[in-house]
Write an enzyme that holds these catalytic residues in place. Structure first.
Site, PDB file in Angstrom:
ATOM      1  N   LYS A 281      19.890 -37.827  -3.690  1.00  0.00           N
ATOM      2  CA  LYS A 281      19.623 -37.337  -2.546  1.00  0.00           C
ATOM      3  C   LYS A 281      18.995 -38.654  -1.859  1.00  0.00           C
ATOM      4  CE  LYS A 281      17.546 -32.805  -3.586  1.00  0.00           C
ATOM      5  NZ  LYS A 281      18.592 -32.123  -2.577  1.00  0.00           N
ATOM      6  N   ARG A 355      21.550 -23.290  -9.070  1.00  0.00           N
ATOM      7  CA  ARG A 355      22.251 -22.372  -9.479  1.00  0.00           C
ATOM      8  C   ARG A 355      22.699 -22.361 -11.105  1.00  0.00           C
ATOM      9  NH1 ARG A 355      26.652 -24.217  -5.383  1.00  0.00           N
ATOM     10  NH2 ARG A 355      24.509 -24.870  -4.433  1.00  0.00           N
TER      11      ARG A 355
END
Length: 503
Positions: A281, A355
């Site tokens: 990130k 997920r």
């Protein structure tokens, strides 16, 4: 916090502050009329019409969150009266009262008040609902997270009293206890989110869940890496392999319903810090990624509230927790991971890790035979683009469950917006080399993330709540501290209570 119910007359009660509320209603095209509850009306009469006088003078307009301080100078037992505005009488809800109570109490804790009395009841809101909302708002408003400051300042308020009639005292005490349980559980979740990542590791999150379970009398089981590996939880193992911190899988069980009834299953994403892994990130605001376990915090907090309120229903929580870090052992774009239910996922971006850990937790819940499953996760930036920070995205394969969650959210003062799950979106996550791809790209990213999760719920009635926009606030508000919100705690608890009462 010491929270009590009192039935004293307003004139005689002794406190540092009495908090009441006022709204307005239209009296014509431009004129607005101040509206006071019976309690506030009685107080105004005792103070010789001082509240109405300040309203007519323009000092107080009863706008939402507006405060008017009246020093009583011995006219009543309370040293001062805080009148908090509710806005239009026609628009007053329990959330209006909850927020007004929070604003007033946050103000009072900065003025040296120690003992306060809440009397915000409004005729527009059912009495006991309003009582519960007052207590929740006050306790949510008092919350701060400053334990790592050397000059830590705690709230001056040590006791909250809630006004009631003698005839309704028993009922009011029940509402107060429920509101206190819900607010304290929310604050527990907020603290989990706010803790720094060098403190709240996956192991520490598991330890705090275990300690909470002992306190409220629910069961807790924690799986270590070896057990996780033996179960074939490839998503959780894959995400965690770049970190020296071992993963944990947490199960919390509340048994309040009939034996053998699976009841409700709650699933939480517990990434205690998310660097993005190899798909690193940007540095800007990466510090907030300590809150990427907001779903886990909400589920653990909900279990605390459920354990204290004790509804007649069985509820089981499943939490996958680990860190997502870049290292020589990290999982990579291009890898294929096998989830517990046997399905394979092609990794496209290691920053879409939530997920993967949820897929294993959902698979475990299905394996146990749960027919109603709700998962919470700070899952996608896409939901923030779509809904901002005001509403949580709600994806579900069952319309009745969607409406249940929205209704529970209304009770809790939390908003949910139904999002699509059309089959056509499945094309976006089709893989050439695995069962599915881990991400469908930027377009409809919140939807495709939910479609991935759908592959792991079997035939269960299922809902996915994407709380990426609602789990954390980046600036202080009059009714709330900066940091973790604890969104979902009260909604899940209210849903469990509602289901128990409807049996």
């Amino acid at each position: 916090m010491d929270v009590q119910v009192i039935t004293q007359a307003i004139r005689t009660l002794s406190s540092d502050a009495l908090v009441i509320a006022a709204a307005y209603k239209s009296g014509g095209e431009t004129k607005k009329e101040l509206t006071l509850s019976p309690t506030a009306t009685e107080l105004d009469q005792t103070l010789n019409g001082l509240i109405q006088d300040r309203y007519r003078a323009g000092e107080f307009k009863a706008n939402p969150g507006e405060l008017l301080t009246l020093h009583t100078k011995g006219q009543i037992g309370a040293t001062r009266v805080i009148v908090v505005g509710l806005g239009s009488q026609e628009k007053v809800t329990s959330q209006t009262i909850r927020r007004a109570s929070s604003i007033a109490v946050r103000h009072l804790q900065n003025t040296g008040a120690k003992q306060i009395v809440l009397g915000l009841a409004q005729e527009k809101v059912e009495t006991q609902t309003g009582i519960q909302a007052q207590v929740e708002g006050a306790l949510l408003g008092i919350y701060t997270f400053r334990i790592y400051q050397s000059n830590e300042q705690t709230s001056s308020i040590t006791q909250i009293q809630v006004l009631s009639t003698e005839a309704q005292k028993a009922e009011t005490e029940q509402s107060v206890r429920k509101g206190q349980a819900l607010a304290e559980a929310t604050n527990f979740a907020r603290t989990l989110i706010n803790e720094p990542p060098n403190v709240l590791t996956p192991t520490e999150l598991a330890n705090r869940a275990s300690s909470m379970a002992k306190e409220v009398g629910i069961e807790c089981e924690i799986f270590d890496r070896e057990k996780i590996k033996a179960l074939g939880m490839g998503g959780l193992l894959g995400v965690s392999q770049g970190s020296a911190e071992p993963p944990r899988f947490i199960i919390l069980r509340y048994r309040g319903g009939a034996e053998g009834d699976k009841g409700l299953a709650l699933v939480g994403k517990g990434i205690t810090f998310d660097t993005g892994g190899i798909s690193l990130k940007p540095a800007d605001r990466m510090d907030e990624m300590k809150g990427d376990m907001g779903g886990a915090a909400a589920v653990i907090g909900a279990m605390q509230a459920i354990g204290q309120i004790k509804p007649a229903i069985n509820v089981t929580a499943f939490i996958s927790t680990c860190e997502n870090r870049p290292s020589s052992t990290s999982y990579l774009p291009g890898d294929i991971l096998r989830i517990m239910n046997g399905k394979t996922i092609e990794i496209v971006n290691t920053d879409a890790e939530g997920r993967l850990v949820l897929a294993d937790a959902l698979s475990y819940a299905v394996k146990e035979g749960h027919s109603t499953i709700i998962d919470l996760a700070t899952l996608t930036g896409g939901i923030v683009v779509a809904l901002g920070s005001l509403m949580t995205g709600l994806f579900s394969n069952d319309e009745s469950l969607t409406q249940e969650i929205i209704a529970a959210g209304q009770l809790a003062g939390e908003k949910y917006w139904p999002m699509p799950l059309d089959d056509d979106y499945s094309e976006m996550i089709r893989s050439d080399i695995a069962d599915i791809k881990q991400t469908g790209g930027r377009q409809a990213s919140a939807v495709t993330a939910a479609k991935i999760l759908e592959n792991f719920v079997g035939t269960a009635q299922w809902a996915h709540l994407d709380i990426a926009g609602t789990s954390y606030v980046d600036s202080k508000k009059p009714y709330q501290e900066k940091g973790g919100v604890g969104v979902g705690v009260r909604t899940l608890a209210e849903l469990a209570i509602k289901r128990a009462n409807n049996k």
